[in-house]
Design a protein around this motif. Structure first.
Motif, short mmCIF file in Angstrom:
data_model
loop_
_atom_site.label_atom_id
_atom_site.label_comp_id
_atom_site.label_asym_id
_atom_site.label_seq_id
_atom_site.Cartn_x
_atom_site.Cartn_y
_atom_site.Cartn_z
N GLU A 121 0.85 -1.18 0.00
CA GLU A 121 0.00 0.00 0.00
C GLU A 121 0.89 1.24 0.00
N LEU A 122 0.55 2.19 -0.86
CA LEU A 122 1.36 3.40 -0.97
C LEU A 122 0.59 4.59 -0.40
N ASP A 123 1.34 5.52 0.10
CA ASP A 123 0.73 6.75 0.58
C ASP A 123 0.18 7.52 -0.63
N SER A 124 -1.03 8.07 -0.50
CA SER A 124 -1.64 8.67 -1.68
C SER A 124 -1.02 10.03 -2.01
N ASN A 125 -0.27 10.59 -1.10
CA ASN A 125 0.35 11.89 -1.39
C ASN A 125 1.76 11.76 -1.94
N ASP A 126 2.59 11.05 -1.19
CA ASP A 126 3.99 10.99 -1.65
C ASP A 126 4.38 9.59 -2.14
N TYR A 127 3.42 8.68 -2.20
CA TYR A 127 3.65 7.34 -2.76
C TYR A 127 4.71 6.53 -2.03
N ARG A 128 4.96 6.86 -0.78
CA ARG A 128 5.88 6.02 -0.02
C ARG A 128 5.13 4.76 0.38
N PRO A 129 5.83 3.65 0.52
CA PRO A 129 5.15 2.45 0.99
C PRO A 129 4.61 2.67 2.41
N VAL A 130 3.37 2.29 2.64
CA VAL A 130 2.78 2.44 3.96
C VAL A 130 2.81 1.11 4.70
N GLN A 131 2.34 0.07 4.02
CA GLN A 131 2.35 -1.26 4.65
C GLN A 131 2.19 -2.32 3.57
N ARG A 132 2.52 -3.54 3.98
CA ARG A 132 2.32 -4.67 3.07
C ARG A 132 0.95 -5.25 3.35
N VAL A 133 0.21 -5.52 2.28
CA VAL A 133 -1.11 -6.11 2.47
C VAL A 133 -1.20 -7.39 1.64
#
Lengths: 668, 201
Positions: free
Chosen positions: A147-159
């Motif tokens: 899952e990527l952050d919708s603003n800066d597209y950093r990875p948020v978590q693995r799903v």
């Protein structure tokens, strides 16, 4: 020692450099010796530590091994599933044209069900916190995404997603790789957007759920496409499910008999199988049997696999008329080959440090292979395994100075017993055993020659060695394995060389010492007593030759020779047990006594000629007959060559000297 | 300037709607990459993002290119919710696509619950004026009826392509500044007010 350890642990450690340094630093040999000892001690300590840590983690090793084999079987199952899917697709495309559509459909349903079961089980087992009911759902797709952050597209978590026809299960991948249920969605309320361009972020999709929109990233472009397609399938599920029902004939999903058959894999049900044969339809168990066998092999239930293969073959022999017989037969044959290969491989890995352990661990594979009629391959592999075990044991024994000969023949006997147990009814295999034994014997003999029968060995050690080999070798006849002749043949040439060599060496020593040709004074009574006892043990009674308390009326060199000669006779006699060696042994003894006999006193020395004659007479008339009898007793054959010298001697015998007045000692 | 808490440039979310085959993807790709794609491949839902300079200010445009095909109608709601402005595209050579715009307009208004949502009616394929099926007057009349601008474009010749996107972004931007001036509570009221006004009309 701490420094030493640090030095060795250094990743840049170079043996050559270290050695050079050491040589530079150390002054003289003792210093180096000391260093060597230190390193030796360190090495010992390290190996001890290693052993200890292996023991400490033994359970872990076992568990890991189990885990690995579990994983292996799971992987095989996965590949099976993939294979099945491939088959389904292939049969679907083929079947569209042919009339067998119904068949395929049924199969398709079965496969689908299996897949559903698998996925449902996976969800239940792996996902923490999910309690939903998955019965009756169709599994579509699963996989991990980021899952990527919708603003800066950093990875948020693995799903991790599980997509079924009417539910999407979203799980979080925790750090320990376990899955934690987050939420579930109805695919009909999910919008999936293929993100084609997102400032360089690759393989991303946007999934809009009632909870909002999130960006997920797949590892591969193919994975992304797959997800988009599967979401679409789920989205259109109801539309699609309606379509086939509008198709040609609305058939009930499963005819009656196929329903019964899906469970029919128990071997007791062959009766019903025969009944169904009349319909020219293979019983379902045989269709599923191939997969079953594959699974058995993967899970290492070799016995089950073997019995199922056998059952399939039996059935195929009885009836060859049902649909798809050729493919099934082919598949079964292929699986049989596969099983045999796996078992042989398994067998070849059985070698352990201990031959007995190795033999025990081979038993299972052997039994199955023999049942499968693969006795010859199995025997070959078994013998290879045994060779390794045998040779390792030999090496170990040699290092520990143990009795390698007995070990060798015991091992040989053990292998032979185990072998005969498994392959008694297979004459071809038994002859393989004989060939193998001969080969191993040859190797053993070569090792023996290399390590024990080296040039310059003393006759005594040679005799001991050969005797040590012959005894256990002869014992093998008890189990019907006579290797003695072969063994003698292998050793003969070398032994003969060694005996000849000894002969030449011994002849050189005769007469080396300057003999004053005087009676031997032992100075004390106890010395005399000891000498007499010693000679008595060797088989000669010297009491008649004693004079006074401390004298023996023979020269010292005669006495020394007597002792030495009797010992040699012993050794030679042992060696001469094999008739082939008897001749060279006798020649050795003959030449030796002749050499001693022909010794002459130094011309400058004033000696009593009668005393000289007495010594010679002793050699011919007392020592030689005793030697001959010893030789005969031990070797079990008549020493003809030795006896011929006896006759010669008697002809040349000097006149019997006058009896001297003899003082009788009380030593005895 | 955007009043969003994020530091990056303002993001304007544009959604392309319209029947299948009218040229939504062609317009998008022409805008994004300055290229005209001849092959037709139905879109499901693709999104693009690009940094552009709008009146001297750097902004990001997020274009969601949706599926025109009727069988996706059910899922459109989900997409529409995220849009801040809409380009409702039809082909001037296809009357059916023009009629369909009515349906799209209604669906958008229903989902967004906002009569003044930034919206442009776009008549595409104006390079094919020779085979025109939808009279210009009819188009303009409908735009007037909806109180939205009407622009004719050609994805092939790139005519007015930048214009429609930039015009829409300007509208979105002004809506956002308007919204941020009003408190959130009043914004909601105003929405209702607009809706009421509309019903009056």
């Amino acid at each position: 020692m701490g420094d030493l350890i640090k030095e060795f642990d250094n990743p840049n450690f170079s043996v050559e450099r270290y050695t050079k340094q050491l040589v530079k630093e150390c002054v003289g040999g003792p210093d180096l010796q000391k260093k060597k000892k230190e390193i030796q001690a360190y090495s010992d300590k390290t190996s001890a530590t290693l052993k200890r840590s292996v023991y400490a983690n033994y359970m872990q090793f076992i568990e890991t091994a189990k885990e690995i084999s579990n994983l292996e079987s799971e992987m095989t199952q996965l590949s099976l599933l993939l294979h099945e899917q491939h088959n389904i697709l292939a049969s679907l495309t083929d079947g569209a044209a042919a009339k067998t559509g119904e068949d395929n459909d049924k199969e398709f349903h079965n496969e689908e069900e299996a897949e559903n079961m698998h996925a449902t089980r996976a969800v239940k087992e792996m996902v923490q916190g999910f309690n939903g009911n998955l019965e009756g759902k169709t599994f579509l797709c699963e996989g991990a995404l980021t899952e990527l952050d919708s603003n800066d597209y950093r990875p948020v978590q693995r799903v991790f997603f599980f997509l079924f026809n009417d539910v999407l299960i979203v799980c979080k991948v925790k750090h320990d790789k376990r899955l934690e249920f987050i939420s579930e969605y109805d695919p009909k309320k999910i919008a999936v957007i293929n993100i084609k361009d997102l400032n360089g972020v690759k393989n991303a999709i946007n999934i809009i759920t009632p909870d909002g929109s999130k960006i997920y990233q797949s590892i591969t472009p193919a994975g992304k496409t797959e997800w988009i397609e599967q979401f679409e399938v789920a989205f259109r599920w109801d539309q699609q499910q309606k379509k086939p029902k509008k198709g040609p004939a609305p058939q009930p999903p499963k005819p009656n008999n196929s329903n019964n058959l899906t469970v029919d894999i128990s071997p007791t049900d062959s009766q019903s199988a025969v009944v169904r044969k009349e319909e020219n339809m293979a019983p379902d168990w045989i269709h599923s049997a191939t997969d079953e066998i594959e699974t058995f092999i993967a899970q290492r239930h070799f016995e089950d696999a073997e019995s199922l293969i056998k059952r399939c073959k039996d059935f195929l022999q009885q009836s060859k008329t049902f649909v798809g017989v050729v493919e099934i037969e082919e598949k079964v044959m292929q699986l049989e080959r596969q099983l045999a290969d796996v078992l042989l491989q398994e067998l070849s890995k059985c070698h352990a440090r201990n031959l007995e352990v190795a033999l025990r661990s081979t038993r299972r594979c052997l039994q199955i292979l023999v049942n499968m009629g693969k006795a010859r391959q199995a025997s070959g592999t078994l013998l290879k395994v045994c060779s390794i075990g045998l040779r390792t044991a030999q090496k170990e024994a040699r290092k520990n100075n143990a009795k390698i000969s007995e070990l060798f023949f015991c091992d040989l006997a053990q292998v032979a017993c185990a072998f005969l147990l498994s392959f008694e009814s297979q004459p071809a295999c038994v002859s393989a055993l004989v060939v193998w034994c001969n080969a191993e014997l040859q190797y053993f003999a070569s090792q023996l020659k290399k390590h024990y029968l080296t040039k310059g060995s003393h006759l005594e050690s040679i005799a001991k060695c050969v005797e040590g080999v012959r005894k256990p070798c002869a014992k093998l006849t008890e189990i019907g394995l006579d290797l003695s002749y072969h063994l003698e043949g292998l050793l003969r040439a070398d032994l003969e060389d060694l005996i000849n060599e000894s002969r030449l060496r011994l002849l050189e020593t005769v007469g080396r010492t300057d003999d004053p040709w005087q009676p031997f004074n032992l100075h004390t009574k106890s010395n005399l007593k000891r000498l007499l006892l010693e000679l008595e043990v060797l088989g000669i009674d010297m009491r008649p030759h004693t004079t006074g308390d401390t004298w023996i009326n023979l020269t010292q060199s005669t006495l020394n020779f007597t002792r030495h000669y009797l010992q040699l006779t012993n050794h030679c006699a042992y060696l001469a047990k094999s008739e082939a060696l008897s001749k060279s042994c006798q020649v050795l003894l003959r030449d030796l006594i002749i050499a001693q006999h022909s010794l002459k006193p130094d011309a400058n020395l004033s000696v009593d000629p009668n005393f000289v004659a007495k010594n010679k007479q002793f050699l011919c008339e007392e020592l030689l007959p005793i030697a001959i009898s010893i030789f005969r007793r031990i070797s079990g054959s008549n020493p003809d060559i030795l006896r011929t010298i006896g006759i010669i001697r008697q002809q040349q015998a000097a006149p019997i000297p006058k009896k001297r007045s003899v003082y009788q000692t009380d030593v005895f | 300037m955007s009043k969003k808490p994020t530091a990056g440039p303002a993001l304007h979310k544009v959604i392309m709607v319209g029947s299948g085959g009218v040229g939504k993807s062609a317009l998008t790709l022409q805008f994004m990459y300055d290229e005209f794609v001849e092959d037709y491949e139905p879109t499901k839902a693709d999104s693009y993002r690009k940094k552009v300079v709008l009146d001297g200010e750097e902004v990001q445009i997020d274009i969601l290119d949706t599926a025109g095909q009727e069988d996706y109608a059910a899922i459109r709601d989900n997409y529409f919710r995220s849009g801040e402005g809409f380009l409702c595209v039809f082909s001037i050579t296809d009357d059916e696509s023009f009629q369909a715009t009515q349906e799209f307009r209604e669906q958008i208004l229903r989902v967004k619950n906002d009569e003044s949502i930034p919206f442009l009616l776009v008549g595409n394929k104006c390079d094919l004026n020779g085979i025109r099926r939808v009279p210009l007057a009819e188009c303009q009349q409908r735009a007037q009826q909806w109180q939205v601008p009407y622009v004719e474009t050609s994805a092939k010749t790139r005519e007015n392509v930048d214009k429609v996107f930039f015009d829409l972004m300007r509208e979105i931007r002004s809506r956002k500044t308007e919204d941020s001036k009003a408190t959130s509570g009043r914004a909601k009221d105003r929405c209702k007010k607009r809706r009421l006004k509309c019903t009056h009309l």
